[in-house]
Every structure is written in C-alpha cells, then in structure tokens.
Scaffold this motif. Structure first.
Motif, mmCIF file in Angstrom:
data_model
loop_
_atom_site.group_PDB
_atom_site.id
_atom_site.type_symbol
_atom_site.label_atom_id
_atom_site.label_comp_id
_atom_site.label_asym_id
_atom_site.label_seq_id
_atom_site.Cartn_x
_atom_site.Cartn_y
_atom_site.Cartn_z
ATOM 1 N N GLY A 181 30.897 13.637 95.303
ATOM 2 C CA GLY A 181 31.689 13.406 94.101
ATOM 3 C C GLY A 181 33.005 12.716 94.403
ATOM 4 O O GLY A 181 33.456 11.844 93.649
ATOM 5 N N LEU A 182 33.632 13.090 95.527
ATOM 6 C CA LEU A 182 34.889 12.442 95.904
ATOM 7 C C LEU A 182 34.692 10.969 96.251
ATOM 8 O O LEU A 182 35.601 10.151 96.096
ATOM 9 C CB LEU A 182 35.515 13.179 97.096
ATOM 10 N N ILE A 183 33.503 10.629 96.732
ATOM 11 C CA ILE A 183 33.254 9.247 97.151
ATOM 12 C C ILE A 183 32.909 8.345 95.967
ATOM 13 O O ILE A 183 33.429 7.225 95.846
ATOM 14 C CB ILE A 183 32.121 9.210 98.203
ATOM 15 N N VAL A 184 32.045 8.816 95.073
ATOM 16 C CA VAL A 184 31.479 7.923 94.050
ATOM 17 C C VAL A 184 32.204 7.982 92.709
ATOM 18 O O VAL A 184 32.030 7.082 91.881
ATOM 19 C CB VAL A 184 29.981 8.245 93.840
ATOM 20 N N THR A 185 32.984 9.032 92.448
ATOM 21 C CA THR A 185 33.605 9.156 91.129
ATOM 22 C C THR A 185 34.950 8.442 91.081
ATOM 23 O O THR A 185 35.502 8.027 92.109
ATOM 24 C CB THR A 185 33.802 10.638 90.766
ATOM 25 N N ASN A 186 35.484 8.323 89.862
ATOM 26 C CA ASN A 186 36.793 7.693 89.698
ATOM 27 C C ASN A 186 37.905 8.682 90.049
ATOM 28 O O ASN A 186 37.654 9.842 90.365
ATOM 29 C CB ASN A 186 36.962 7.168 88.264
ATOM 30 N N TRP A 187 39.147 8.190 89.948
ATOM 31 C CA TRP A 187 40.277 9.012 90.383
ATOM 32 C C TRP A 187 40.437 10.264 89.533
ATOM 33 O O TRP A 187 40.854 11.308 90.036
ATOM 34 C CB TRP A 187 41.566 8.187 90.335
ATOM 35 N N VAL A 191 40.495 14.029 91.240
ATOM 36 C CA VAL A 191 41.557 15.032 91.088
ATOM 37 C C VAL A 191 40.973 16.353 90.601
ATOM 38 O O VAL A 191 41.344 17.431 91.081
ATOM 39 C CB VAL A 191 42.639 14.516 90.117
ATOM 40 N N VAL A 192 40.036 16.263 89.645
ATOM 41 C CA VAL A 192 39.396 17.481 89.135
ATOM 42 C C VAL A 192 38.646 18.208 90.248
ATOM 43 O O VAL A 192 38.736 19.436 90.392
ATOM 44 C CB VAL A 192 38.437 17.137 87.975
ATOM 45 N N ILE A 193 37.907 17.466 91.058
ATOM 46 C CA ILE A 193 37.142 18.072 92.153
ATOM 47 C C ILE A 193 38.077 18.722 93.170
ATOM 48 O O ILE A 193 37.818 19.827 93.662
ATOM 49 C CB ILE A 193 36.246 17.016 92.827
ATOM 50 N N ILE A 194 39.175 18.047 93.484
ATOM 51 C CA ILE A 194 40.135 18.613 94.441
ATOM 52 C C ILE A 194 40.742 19.902 93.897
ATOM 53 O O ILE A 194 40.883 20.903 94.620
ATOM 54 C CB ILE A 194 41.235 17.583 94.763
ATOM 55 N N LEU A 195 41.084 19.902 92.606
ATOM 56 C CA LEU A 195 41.634 21.113 91.995
ATOM 57 C C LEU A 195 40.606 22.243 91.994
ATOM 58 O O LEU A 195 40.940 23.401 92.287
ATOM 59 C CB LEU A 195 42.096 20.814 90.565
ATOM 60 N N LEU A 196 39.357 21.902 91.669
ATOM 61 C CA LEU A 196 38.295 22.916 91.702
ATOM 62 C C LEU A 196 38.101 23.459 93.113
ATOM 63 O O LEU A 196 37.866 24.661 93.306
ATOM 64 C CB LEU A 196 36.984 22.321 91.182
ATOM 65 N N LEU A 197 38.205 22.575 94.096
ATOM 66 C CA LEU A 197 38.060 22.999 95.489
ATOM 67 C C LEU A 197 39.182 23.954 95.887
ATOM 68 O O LEU A 197 38.940 24.980 96.538
ATOM 69 C CB LEU A 197 38.057 21.774 96.401
ATOM 70 N N ILE A 198 40.406 23.640 95.470
ATOM 71 C CA ILE A 198 41.545 24.508 95.791
ATOM 72 C C ILE A 198 41.389 25.873 95.123
ATOM 73 O O ILE A 198 41.578 26.921 95.753
ATOM 74 C CB ILE A 198 42.862 23.836 95.355
#
Length: 210
Positions: A181-187, A191-198
């Motif tokens: 998701g971090l590779i293929v999605t837009n910014w 950011v959403v994925i990073i927040l979900l990961l945190i």
C-alpha cells in the motif's frame, strides 16, 4: 552487465558460500539481537517474580491477621512483624510505592485504619491473582505441550509449530499489504497507512503489556 547475465556467469560455489554466510549471519543476528535479550529478560523476570510473590504473601498474611485482630497484643505483634519484613533484606523494593506506603502506615499506627487495611489487602490480593494467573498459564502450556506419551508430545509440538507458522503468515501478510500500500497508493493513503501502523503498534504494545 545486467543482473541476469551476472547470475548466469556467477560461480555456483561462490554463490553457495555467500548464501550460507548470509544465512549464518542472519542466525547470529537473530540470536544476538532477539534470543539473548529475551533470555536475559526472562531470567530477570523470574528472579523478580519469585521474590515479589514471596514478599506479597508474607505481607498479606500479616495484614489478614491484623484484620482479624485489629486491637490488642496480637495486633501489635503482627505490626511488629510487618516492620521486620520492611526492614529485612530490602525485599520491600519489590513492592510498588502505594502498597509500601500503606503497609508502612499500618505497621506504625497504634490505631488501625480499617479502610486502609482492607483496601491494601484487596490491592495485594488482586496483584497476587495477577501473578498467579501467569504461573497457571505457564503450567497449562507445559501440560499441553509436554507429555510423557510420545505420540501426544509429537502432536503437541506439531500443533504448537503450526500455530507459530500460522501467526507468522498472518504477520507477514499484514506487513506485505502495508508495504504494498505504501508503494502503490497516493500520498493521502500513505499517510493513512502510516497512521494506522502507528496506532496498531501502540495497541499491540498495550496488549503485550497485559
């Protein structure tokens, strides 16, 4: 020279040697960075755990006697025993501050504060139940996966291995999806994925602390 031609011209013996060295390095890295700290932490935990239960049981026994004999010579004797426990061998270092303060106050006050006494007993009982539940979990684990019957022992180890493999697959799948998701999605989605990961790491950390 592209990668395909490089692989084709590589010496198989050198490739095997490099691959073996890489696997050995990974094994050493896992052992040094993961296994050794875990073993050291386990030994520290076991030593602390045993002494903590010991001091909690000793203190709790005296407090219960004081609850039964809040006045008179018996109460004074048990309070003196509490004072001796507090002054002996630094074992009170295994108590949390609130419990220690309550025990100290109970042991030196001539008139027993029944509310403080009962609340302290309740807190210690809850603490002991938590500690003992951990021991019971270890016992259940041992009984389930360590059996004198060879067939049951084999089945137990096989089941445990499958659980580890299944858990590993789930973790790797989730991580793979997040990385993809971090590779293929837009910014925005990154950011959403990073927040979900945190948030996920925070919740997992809280769950692991229980």
């Amino acid at each position: 020279m592209d990668l395909e031609s490089l692989y084709a011209s590589a010496n198989p013996n050198i490739v095997i040697f490099l691959f073996t060295s890489f696997v050995a390095f990974l094994s050493w890295l896992v052992k040094s960075l993961v296994e050794k700290p875990i073993l050291e932490s386990k030994n520290t935990f076991n030593n602390f755990f045993e002494k903590r239960i010991e001091i909690l049981v000793e203190v709790n026994t005296r407090l219960n006697f004081i609850a039964y004999f809040p006045k008179g010579k018996e109460s004074e004797d048990f309070k003196k025993q509490l004072q001796e426990i507090i002054l002996r061998d630094g074992k009170t270092g295994y108590l949390n501050k609130n419990t220690f303060d309550s025990i100290l106050k109970i042991s030196i006050d001539s008139v027993t504060d029944e509310n403080l006494l009962l609340n302290t007993i309740k807190e210690i009982n809850e603490d002991l139940n938590l500690q003992i539940s951990k021991i019971q979990d270890e016992i259940k684990f041992y009984r389930r996966f360590s059996n004198f019957n060879p067939f049951r022992r084999f089945v137990g180890f096989a089941l445990l291995s499958l659980q580890y493999v299944f858990s590993l697959i789930i973790v790797l799948s989730v991580l793979g999806l997040l990385i993809y998701g971090l590779i293929v999605t837009n910014w925005y989605w990154k950011v959403v994925i990073i927040l979900l990961l945190i948030v996920g790491l925070y919740l997992i950390n809280k769950w692991m602390e229980k």
